[in-house]
Write an enzyme that holds these catalytic residues in place. Structure first.
Site, PDB file in Angstrom:
ATOM      1  N   GLU A 136      -6.201  24.475 -17.424  1.00  0.00           N
ATOM      2  CA  GLU A 136      -5.344  23.956 -18.488  1.00  0.00           C
ATOM      3  C   GLU A 136      -5.329  22.435 -18.423  1.00  0.00           C
ATOM      4  OE1 GLU A 136      -0.970  24.123 -16.433  1.00  0.00           O
ATOM      5  OE2 GLU A 136      -1.978  26.036 -16.802  1.00  0.00           O
TER       6      GLU A 136
ATOM      7  N   LYS B  63      -4.139  18.743 -17.988  1.00  0.00           N
ATOM      8  CA  LYS B  63      -3.029  18.134 -17.251  1.00  0.00           C
ATOM      9  C   LYS B  63      -2.383  17.095 -18.150  1.00  0.00           C
ATOM     10  CE  LYS B  63      -1.801  15.946 -12.885  1.00  0.00           C
ATOM     11  NZ  LYS B  63      -1.011  14.856 -13.485  1.00  0.00           N
TER      12      LYS B  63
ATOM     13  N   ASP C 210      -0.090  14.275 -19.493  1.00  0.00           N
ATOM     14  CA  ASP C 210       0.489  13.101 -18.844  1.00  0.00           C
ATOM     15  C   ASP C 210       1.895  12.886 -19.384  1.00  0.00           C
ATOM     16  OD1 ASP C 210       0.685  10.910 -17.235  1.00  0.00           O
ATOM     17  OD2 ASP C 210      -0.491   9.582 -18.507  1.00  0.00           O
TER      18      ASP C 210
ATOM     19  N   TYR D 104       4.170  26.013 -18.742  1.00  0.00           N
ATOM     20  CA  TYR D 104       2.980  26.462 -18.010  1.00  0.00           C
ATOM     21  C   TYR D 104       3.269  27.039 -16.626  1.00  0.00           C
ATOM     22  CZ  TYR D 104       3.495  21.724 -16.048  1.00  0.00           C
ATOM     23  OH  TYR D 104       3.980  20.580 -15.479  1.00  0.00           O
TER      24      TYR D 104
ATOM     25  N   LYS E 159      -8.710  15.299 -11.636  1.00  0.00           N
ATOM     26  CA  LYS E 159      -8.409  14.101 -12.415  1.00  0.00           C
ATOM     27  C   LYS E 159      -9.674  13.555 -13.081  1.00  0.00           C
ATOM     28  CE  LYS E 159      -4.711  12.632 -12.185  1.00  0.00           C
ATOM     29  NZ  LYS E 159      -3.939  11.889 -11.199  1.00  0.00           N
TER      30      LYS E 159
ATOM     31  N   CYS F 176       2.267 -15.599   9.863  1.00  0.00           N
ATOM     32  CA  CYS F 176       3.098 -14.969   8.833  1.00  0.00           C
ATOM     33  C   CYS F 176       3.666 -16.039   7.915  1.00  0.00           C
ATOM     34  CB  CYS F 176       4.227 -14.163   9.483  1.00  0.00           C
ATOM     35  SG  CYS F 176       5.387 -13.444   8.293  1.00  0.00           S
TER      36      CYS F 176
ATOM     37  N   CYS G 226       7.940 -15.907   8.159  1.00  0.00           N
ATOM     38  CA  CYS G 226       8.733 -16.367   9.304  1.00  0.00           C
ATOM     39  C   CYS G 226       7.974 -17.316  10.226  1.00  0.00           C
ATOM     40  CB  CYS G 226       9.253 -15.176  10.106  1.00  0.00           C
ATOM     41  SG  CYS G 226       7.967 -14.253  10.990  1.00  0.00           S
TER      42      CYS G 226
ATOM     43  N   CYS H  91       2.535  -9.112  11.623  1.00  0.00           N
ATOM     44  CA  CYS H  91       3.428 -10.179  12.044  1.00  0.00           C
ATOM     45  C   CYS H  91       4.165  -9.728  13.299  1.00  0.00           C
ATOM     46  CB  CYS H  91       4.421 -10.500  10.931  1.00  0.00           C
ATOM     47  SG  CYS H  91       5.795 -11.529  11.445  1.00  0.00           S
TER      48      CYS H  91
ATOM     49  N   CYS I  80      11.798 -11.552  11.176  1.00  0.00           N
ATOM     50  CA  CYS I  80      11.007 -11.734   9.953  1.00  0.00           C
ATOM     51  C   CYS I  80      11.760 -11.098   8.787  1.00  0.00           C
ATOM     52  CB  CYS I  80       9.626 -11.101  10.104  1.00  0.00           C
ATOM     53  SG  CYS I  80       8.593 -11.287   8.634  1.00  0.00           S
TER      54      CYS I  80
END
Length: 715
Positions: A125, A127, A129, A236, A324, A429, A432, A447, A453
């Site tokens: 069937e 799919k 969206d 469905y 898909k 980083c 920080c 980090c 941080c």
């Protein structure tokens, strides 16, 4: 009494009739939309509205201010309630290639021990969206409609669902006493275009896609808005049913049709993977002609008895898969590369792009994965993209598949600017200033700042309130940043526990949140309501929210299903002792944890490490003073003879596959462990059993063979 035809009414009679109809229709609207207890059939209600409209058209001067013609749907609701699904609304595994589908069919045959020539039917069937919706009918009448939510709990959108023409309020034909019909709410493309045209004319923001429009329309607090949005519904699937009216997937869909639902006309039956793929590619070619969006094809084993045998893995059925359509691609310019610091300290490069539409959505950012990907190599040093690196200013190919985060797939080398230079990945980083270190065997820099941080702290809070964790509405990314960096202590949120003390702190403060720009009395009240609605949470969601490394949604569910209560889990995590060397198996709590199906030593070690940190214990103590963690629901029968037991299979099973054995156990409310420990209740030993059998004998655990197991199942 025979009604006087409209053209025979006098003006005074018409006026009295309009007054009567307005009151009568308003009363039925209240019974129908607010109390869910209609007194008349839909056809009778429609006749009242048709007569009202006919009189108004014949006597336009008599149209009343309270005319039913001016009202659509139910009154405005204060907020959505949460609905616990009687049966979980599971998601589907995805397939992206033809080979994935051959593998899917082969897995099912192996699981069921069916030879290549044994008949095995599948439905296919489109799919759609849209937005998943579950509709509960009792004695043929709609009593509840709920969104999927997290699969266990969704939003009550009953009043809005009643405005959708494809959703019958009363079922036709003979339906089961209890029937949960599941399907997809969607918006046709022509209706989407018309909606955006109206939005533009009214000066309102337009919707990015039909799916967004459908989702936003169904979640309106004012159902009259939903009624004006031309939503549609395909049925469905099903949830709880008092008595299954068919023995196949296709048979159930036909029942839905007879009950009055719209079903997708492209759903068909096939007998092998090759035929499924032929149908898939045909739909792929024809999808542009459809008036609704689809993003693939769903395949399901047709026989319901086989679906029951196959069962589920994690939160997906084994008997279904979503194939898909290929990812969509577009070409744009890479304007910059930013580094984001995640909740575990991982430094992730993000591409900032010239805005481009990909797959129906405007994309401005895309992932670049890690340092190696930018350089054009994989973690083993082998080249990707033929060794082409990615540089700021490059013309890049961006790929987006469904809801997957867009990624930079490749570059167009001949369009590279002459001044483009190789990107140098930072080792500091940016938040920080701490060192970022890439450990051996890992692909990312992390980090080392830890709790100092702020980026890690902010990301942990964002994870904590995310959809599959605490799911607190009104706390988006910008608001988390605002609360985290706020100077006034009455509105500061530095840890998850602070979220739940916010309202109380505000009551004692002169600095009121509603007086700050961007807030207001209504939005603040909604935020407090959303927070308070999450003071109770299922164990698996709570565990996922903690952000323990390697404990994602699936592993959180595995651990929750094993321990059931948070207290039992926390005690095990504190007691577990890791093996010190190869001759050490660790203590009993450790052995029990690593025996959980899908939970190995890496995950278990991360859990033990988390509970070994003093600041984590303090954080949990503060949090648990504000929230209650509910015992996890175990899927399966609670009254079976093995409910709540821990089962281990060993040896070469002859009457069932290992996977089918696991499904049988879970369906009966028990759990399967991968190894024997003192907490094992029963061992099923088949020919070839070795060390597990020996350990079970040593511990005095009950041992039976396969024949005895099937006898036990029949009890």
């Amino acid at each position: 009494m025979t009604e006087i035809t409209v053209d025979k009414l006098t003006e005074s009679e018409a006026s009295r009739e309009l007054e009567r109809l307005a009151k009568e229709i308003a009363r039925h609207d209240h019974l129908y939309n607010t109390q869910s207890s209609p007194e008349i059939l839909d056809a009778e209600y429609d006749a009242l509205r048709r007569r009202n409209l006919a009189i108004e058209q014949y006597f336009p001067k008599l149209v009343r201010k309270d005319s039913p013609s001016f009202k659509i749907g139910a009154p405005v609701l204060e907020k959505f309630e949460k609905v616990s699904h009687r049966m979980a609304m599971l998601s589907l595994d995805n397939a992206f290639s033809d080979q994935d589908i051959y593998d899917f069919v082969d897995r099912i045959r192996r699981f069921l021990r069916l030879g290549p020539d044994h008949p095995l039917d599948f439905t296919a069937e489109p799919k759609v969206d849209g937005l998943s919706l579950s509709l509960r009918y009792e004695n043929g009448r709609l009593v509840n409609a709920a969104t999927r939510g997290d699969g266990m709990m969704g939003e009550n959108v009953t009043a809005n669902a009643r405005t959708v023409a494809d959703i019958p309020s009363v079922l036709r034909d003979n339906s089961p006493d209890i029937l949960e019909v599941r399907g997809e709410i969607y918006m046709a493309q022509k209706d989407f275009v018309a909606l955006n045209r109206r939005q533009k004319e009214a000066g309102n923001a337009h919707f990015a896609s039909p799916r967004n429009a459908a989702s936003g329309s169904l979640r309106q607090l004012n159902s009259s808005i939903t009624a004006n949005r031309a939503l549609r519904f395909f049925a469905y699937a099903w949830g709880e049913v008092s008595e299954i009216p068919a023995d196949t997937q296709l048979g159930m869909i036909d029942c839905f049709r007879r009950y009055g639902f719209a079903i997708n006309p492209l759903t068909q039956l096939f007998h092998d993977a090759t035929a499924l793929l032929g149908h898939y590619h045909e739909i792929e070619r024809e999808r542009v002609r459809l008036d609704y969006d689809i993003d693939g094809v769903v395949y399901k084993v047709n026989a319901i008895a086989l679906q029951n045998r196959l069962g589920f893995v994690s939160r997906s059925p084994r008997w279904a898969i979503a194939h898909k359509f290929p990812a969509e691609k577009a070409i744009t310019i890479l304007r910059n590369i930013d580094i984001q610091v995640g909740r575990t300290g991982a430094l992730t490069p993000v591409a900032r792009l010239e805005p481009i539409t990909v797959g129906g959505a405007v994309v401005t950012n895309a992932t670049l994965h890690n340092e190696d990907y930018i350089r054009g190599v994989d973690s083993d040093g082998a080249s990707v993209r033929n060794g082409r690196d990615i540089r700021i200013g490059d013309t890049v190919i961006v790929q987006r598949a469904g809801d997957v985060i867009p990624q930079v797939l490749d570059i167009i080398l001949e369009k590279r600017p002459p001044d483009a230079v190789p990107y140098v990945f930072p080792h500091i980083c940016s938040v920080c200033g701490s060192h970022a270190v890439r450990k051996e065997g890992e692909a990312v820099y992390r980090c080392m700042g830890g709790l100092i941080c702020s980026a890690q702290a902010v990301e942990r809070i964002r994870h904590f309130i995310s959809r599959n964790a605490f799911d607190i509405e009104g706390l988006g990314e910008e608001r988390v940043e605002f609360f985290f960096h706020a100077e006034d202590k009455s509105i500061t949120i530095k840890s998850p526990a602070d979220i739940f003390t916010l309202e109380q702190r505000q009551k004692k403060s002169l600095m009121k949140l509603e007086n700050i720009e961007g807030f207001g009395i209504t939005s603040v009240r909604k935020l407090y309501d959303a927070i308070n609605a999450r003071r109770e949470i299922m164990f698996s969601r709570f565990l996922f929210a903690l952000g323990i490394r390697h404990v994602g949604e699936v592993n959180a569910r595995r651990l929750a299903c094993h321990y059931l209560s948070y207290d039992a889990f926390a005690e095990a995590a504190r007691e577990a002792k890791l093996p010190q060397d190869k001759t050490d198996d660790g203590n009993e709590a450790w052995q029990d944890m690593v025996s959980i199906e899908g939970i190995g030593s890496i995950v278990a070690e991360a859990v033990v490490d988390f509970y070994d940190e003093e600041h984590n214990i303090k954080f949990l103590s503060e949090l648990l003073a504000e929230v209650s963690v509910l015992t996890e629901k175990r899927l399966g029968l609670s009254n079976s003879s093995i409910a709540g037991k821990t089962i281990v299979f060993t040896g070469n099973l002859e009457r069932m596959s290992r996977d089918e054995a696991k499904v049988m156990v879970e369906r009966l409310g028990a759990k399967v462990a991968g190894s024997v420990s003192a907490k094992t209740d029963l061992v099923i030993a088949a020919p070839g059993a070795g060390s597990k059998l020996a350990k079970a004998k040593k511990l005095g655990i009950r041992i039976i063979d396969e024949d005895e197991w099937f006898t036990l199942m029949d009890e």
